[in-house]
Every structure is written in C-alpha cells, then in structure tokens.
Design a protein around this motif. Sequence first.
Motif, PDB file in Angstrom:
ATOM      1  N   GLU A   5      68.002  29.561  61.273  1.00 42.23           N
ATOM      2  CA  GLU A   5      68.929  29.801  62.616  1.00 42.23           C
ATOM      3  C   GLU A   5      68.240  30.761  63.394  1.00 42.23           C
ATOM      4  O   GLU A   5      67.402  31.612  63.086  1.00 42.23           O
ATOM      5  N   HIS A   6      68.109  30.401  64.560  1.00 43.58           N
ATOM      6  CA  HIS A   6      67.647  31.330  65.571  1.00 43.58           C
ATOM      7  C   HIS A   6      68.105  32.819  65.634  1.00 43.58           C
ATOM      8  O   HIS A   6      69.400  32.864  65.550  1.00 43.58           O
ATOM      9  N   VAL A   7      67.338  33.893  65.882  1.00 45.92           N
ATOM     10  CA  VAL A   7      67.715  35.334  66.042  1.00 45.92           C
ATOM     11  C   VAL A   7      68.114  35.186  67.584  1.00 45.92           C
ATOM     12  O   VAL A   7      67.197  34.455  68.461  1.00 45.92           O
ATOM     13  N   PHE A   8      69.306  35.686  67.902  1.00 44.63           N
ATOM     14  CA  PHE A   8      69.579  35.813  69.262  1.00 44.63           C
ATOM     15  C   PHE A   8      69.968  37.181  69.539  1.00 44.63           C
ATOM     16  O   PHE A   8      70.960  37.941  69.418  1.00 44.63           O
ATOM     17  N   LYS A   9      69.125  37.796  70.404  1.00 49.48           N
ATOM     18  CA  LYS A   9      69.028  39.306  70.673  1.00 49.48           C
ATOM     19  C   LYS A   9      69.135  39.197  72.332  1.00 49.48           C
ATOM     20  O   LYS A   9      68.369  38.502  72.757  1.00 49.48           O
ATOM     21  N   ARG A  10      70.151  40.169  73.031  1.00 49.01           N
ATOM     22  CA  ARG A  10      70.379  40.237  74.636  1.00 49.01           C
ATOM     23  C   ARG A  10      68.764  40.522  75.045  1.00 49.01           C
ATOM     24  O   ARG A  10      68.429  40.000  76.115  1.00 49.01           O
ATOM     25  N   ASP A  11      67.951  41.402  74.544  1.00 48.69           N
ATOM     26  CA  ASP A  11      67.032  41.869  75.210  1.00 48.69           C
ATOM     27  C   ASP A  11      65.426  40.905  74.920  1.00 48.69           C
ATOM     28  O   ASP A  11      64.420  41.208  75.154  1.00 48.69           O
ATOM     29  N   THR A  12      65.691  39.789  74.085  1.00 55.10           N
ATOM     30  CA  THR A  12      64.672  38.852  73.799  1.00 55.10           C
ATOM     31  C   THR A  12      65.050  37.435  73.937  1.00 55.10           C
ATOM     32  O   THR A  12      66.093  36.844  73.611  1.00 55.10           O
ATOM     33  N   PRO A  13      64.149  36.655  74.585  1.00 57.09           N
ATOM     34  CA  PRO A  13      64.410  35.270  74.591  1.00 57.09           C
ATOM     35  C   PRO A  13      64.623  34.774  73.572  1.00 57.09           C
ATOM     36  O   PRO A  13      63.920  34.843  72.572  1.00 57.09           O
ATOM     37  N   VAL A  14      65.430  33.649  73.220  1.00 53.93           N
ATOM     38  CA  VAL A  14      65.849  33.081  72.103  1.00 53.93           C
ATOM     39  C   VAL A  14      64.708  32.371  71.615  1.00 53.93           C
ATOM     40  O   VAL A  14      64.320  32.500  70.071  1.00 53.93           O
ATOM     41  N   ARG A  15      63.890  31.681  72.295  1.00 59.24           N
ATOM     42  CA  ARG A  15      62.703  31.029  71.904  1.00 59.24           C
ATOM     43  C   ARG A  15      61.593  31.918  71.371  1.00 59.24           C
ATOM     44  O   ARG A  15      60.525  31.339  70.596  1.00 59.24           O
ATOM     45  N   GLU A  16      61.619  33.253  71.727  1.00 60.70           N
ATOM     46  CA  GLU A  16      60.487  34.312  71.098  1.00 60.70           C
ATOM     47  C   GLU A  16      61.074  35.289  70.167  1.00 60.70           C
ATOM     48  O   GLU A  16      60.442  36.048  69.531  1.00 60.70           O
ATOM     49  N   ALA A  17      62.555  34.972  69.547  1.00 58.67           N
ATOM     50  CA  ALA A  17      63.110  36.033  68.713  1.00 58.67           C
ATOM     51  C   ALA A  17      62.964  35.757  67.356  1.00 58.67           C
ATOM     52  O   ALA A  17      63.181  36.637  66.532  1.00 58.67           O
ATOM     53  N   MET A  47      75.200  24.570  57.925  1.00 60.43           N
ATOM     54  CA  MET A  47      74.180  25.606  58.231  1.00 60.43           C
ATOM     55  C   MET A  47      73.673  26.442  57.142  1.00 60.43           C
ATOM     56  O   MET A  47      73.883  25.909  55.863  1.00 60.43           O
ATOM     57  N   LYS A  48      72.876  27.288  57.520  1.00 58.35           N
ATOM     58  CA  LYS A  48      72.208  27.948  56.452  1.00 58.35           C
ATOM     59  C   LYS A  48      72.949  28.721  55.499  1.00 58.35           C
ATOM     60  O   LYS A  48      74.180  28.971  55.716  1.00 58.35           O
ATOM     61  N   GLY A  49      72.606  28.717  54.133  1.00 62.71           N
ATOM     62  CA  GLY A  49      73.171  29.544  53.068  1.00 62.71           C
ATOM     63  C   GLY A  49      74.357  28.663  52.562  1.00 62.71           C
ATOM     64  O   GLY A  49      74.937  29.540  51.526  1.00 62.71           O
ATOM     65  N   VAL A  50      74.626  27.561  52.728  1.00 63.39           N
ATOM     66  CA  VAL A  50      75.688  26.856  52.427  1.00 63.39           C
ATOM     67  C   VAL A  50      75.273  26.068  51.047  1.00 63.39           C
ATOM     68  O   VAL A  50      74.260  25.387  50.758  1.00 63.39           O
ATOM     69  N   THR A  51      76.364  26.195  50.007  1.00 64.99           N
ATOM     70  CA  THR A  51      76.264  25.210  48.909  1.00 64.99           C
ATOM     71  C   THR A  51      77.253  24.098  49.194  1.00 64.99           C
ATOM     72  O   THR A  51      78.387  24.600  48.825  1.00 64.99           O
ATOM     73  N   LEU A  52      77.001  22.780  48.579  1.00 65.10           N
ATOM     74  CA  LEU A  52      77.943  21.741  48.584  1.00 65.10           C
ATOM     75  C   LEU A  52      78.225  21.517  47.213  1.00 65.10           C
ATOM     76  O   LEU A  52      77.309  21.216  46.871  1.00 65.10           O
ATOM     77  N   ALA A  53      79.239  21.827  46.594  1.00 65.36           N
ATOM     78  CA  ALA A  53      79.343  21.822  45.017  1.00 65.36           C
ATOM     79  C   ALA A  53      79.652  20.266  44.692  1.00 65.36           C
ATOM     80  O   ALA A  53      79.876  19.267  45.670  1.00 65.36           O
ATOM     81  N   LYS A  54      79.351  19.961  43.356  1.00 66.64           N
ATOM     82  CA  LYS A  54      79.038  18.671  43.207  1.00 66.64           C
ATOM     83  C   LYS A  54      80.295  17.713  43.371  1.00 66.64           C
ATOM     84  O   LYS A  54      81.570  18.215  43.493  1.00 66.64           O
ATOM     85  N   ALA A  98      68.775  11.470  60.743  1.00 65.21           N
ATOM     86  CA  ALA A  98      68.998  12.717  60.026  1.00 65.21           C
ATOM     87  C   ALA A  98      67.995  13.745  60.574  1.00 65.21           C
ATOM     88  O   ALA A  98      66.819  13.453  60.637  1.00 65.21           O
ATOM     89  N   ILE A  99      68.285  14.878  60.837  1.00 69.26           N
ATOM     90  CA  ILE A  99      67.243  16.016  60.999  1.00 69.26           C
ATOM     91  C   ILE A  99      67.450  17.229  59.869  1.00 69.26           C
ATOM     92  O   ILE A  99      68.591  17.843  59.693  1.00 69.26           O
ATOM     93  N   ILE A 100      66.430  17.294  58.983  1.00 69.64           N
ATOM     94  CA  ILE A 100      66.422  18.248  57.894  1.00 69.64           C
ATOM     95  C   ILE A 100      65.324  19.433  58.189  1.00 69.64           C
ATOM     96  O   ILE A 100      64.259  19.094  57.984  1.00 69.64           O
ATOM     97  N   ASN A 101      65.959  20.610  58.355  1.00 72.01           N
ATOM     98  CA  ASN A 101      64.866  21.624  58.750  1.00 72.01           C
ATOM     99  C   ASN A 101      65.028  22.551  57.638  1.00 72.01           C
ATOM    100  O   ASN A 101      65.977  23.237  57.359  1.00 72.01           O
TER     101      ASN A 101
END
Length: 208
Positions: free
Chosen positions: A135-147, A169-176, A109-112
């Motif tokens: 989550e990575h920011v993905f803008k056209r004018d910036t490499p993803v690794r630097e954004a 994904m980020k922002g999710v709640t899994l209910a009981k 498992a990977i937990i970030n």
Amino acid sequence: MFDFLALITNKKYWLLHSLIMKFILRLYGIQVGSDFYMEGIPLLKIRGKGSNIVIGNNVSILGGIDLRNRENGKIVFKDNVTIEGNCRFVSAREGTIAVGEGSIVTSFAIINGGADLIIGRQCIIGPRTSLNANEHVFKRDTPVREAGFVHEPIYIEDDCWLAANVTVMKGVTLAKGSIVGAGAVVTKDTEPYSVNVGIPAKKVSERK
C-alpha cells in the motif's frame, strides 16, 4: 496474426506457439515445466533473476501475460495452474507470489507483491480481481508517488472463490473455503467456508 493462424488451424497453431514461447521464456532464465501451453505473447520486465520465475507442469496461459520482478521477488505457478489473458503479476523485494496447484486466475487480474502473496490449491481468482500485498504511504508533506510503500502478506487458503472485481488488501488471510462476492473489498481475515460480501466485506452466510 496469431489468432488468425489459430483460427485456420483449428487452434493447432497454439501447440507450435507454445513450444516457441517455452524456448523464449527459458532464454530469460525462467523455469518452465512439461506440457506447457500458451496463447499470446508475454510481456516480461525481469529486473531480478529470471530463475526466480517458476512455471510448473501442465500450466496453461490463455492469452497475453505481464510478468514482472525486481530485487529477489519470486513468481511461482504450480502444477495444473491456468492463467487467463491480460493478467499482471509483480513481485518485488523478498516476496513470493505463488499460485497453488489446480487454481485458476481469470482475465485482467492484478496481483502485486512486495510481501508474500500465496494462493492455495483449487482456488478461483475472478476477473479484474486486485490482490495487493502493499500500500502507498500517504503523508501530507510528501507526494504519494515519492512516499514509498508498506508491505504485508496476503494468504488465500485452499478452495477459495473470489468473484469478479474483488479487492483484497494487504495483511489479509482468506481462510480455507472462503467465498467473496463480486465487487467486495476485503480488509480483514475471513472465517473458514464463509460467504463474504460488501465494502468492506462482511460474512453473510456459510457454505452448506
């Protein structure tokens, strides 16, 4: 070598090994409770405070584990938690990763973190699950690794089961009581005691 020693001692070697690992973890400032059990060697990348990693009582780690923090990131394993081998936990910024009492996180498992990532009591986190409170920011004018990143918390309430290869994904709640089927990608909140499958995950039934 360690596996061989465990084999010829009918796994009694791991008891001595656990005492040694507990001593080493405490040298890093990590708080470790009573009845700690560990098989394998931890990979530690502690760039924040070691004391921000807290391992409760009767915690079992069944193999190698990767623990990383930076800034004020916290990692907390509460009492009676089981972590299987080759799991990675990364907590950063002001975020807390917490695994609730009696829960199990299974292999690979990977937990970030980066924001809070809270797992409730008596949950099962299946093998190769990926929980990402960022989550990575993905803008056209910036490499993803630097954004950079955006961060939102994940909450997994009590008595949830995530099967193999689930992504949350980020922002999710899994209910009981939620169940998420193998290979699902969860992009929105679930309902209590719902069964959810697919990409993106959708409710297909309820627990009886």
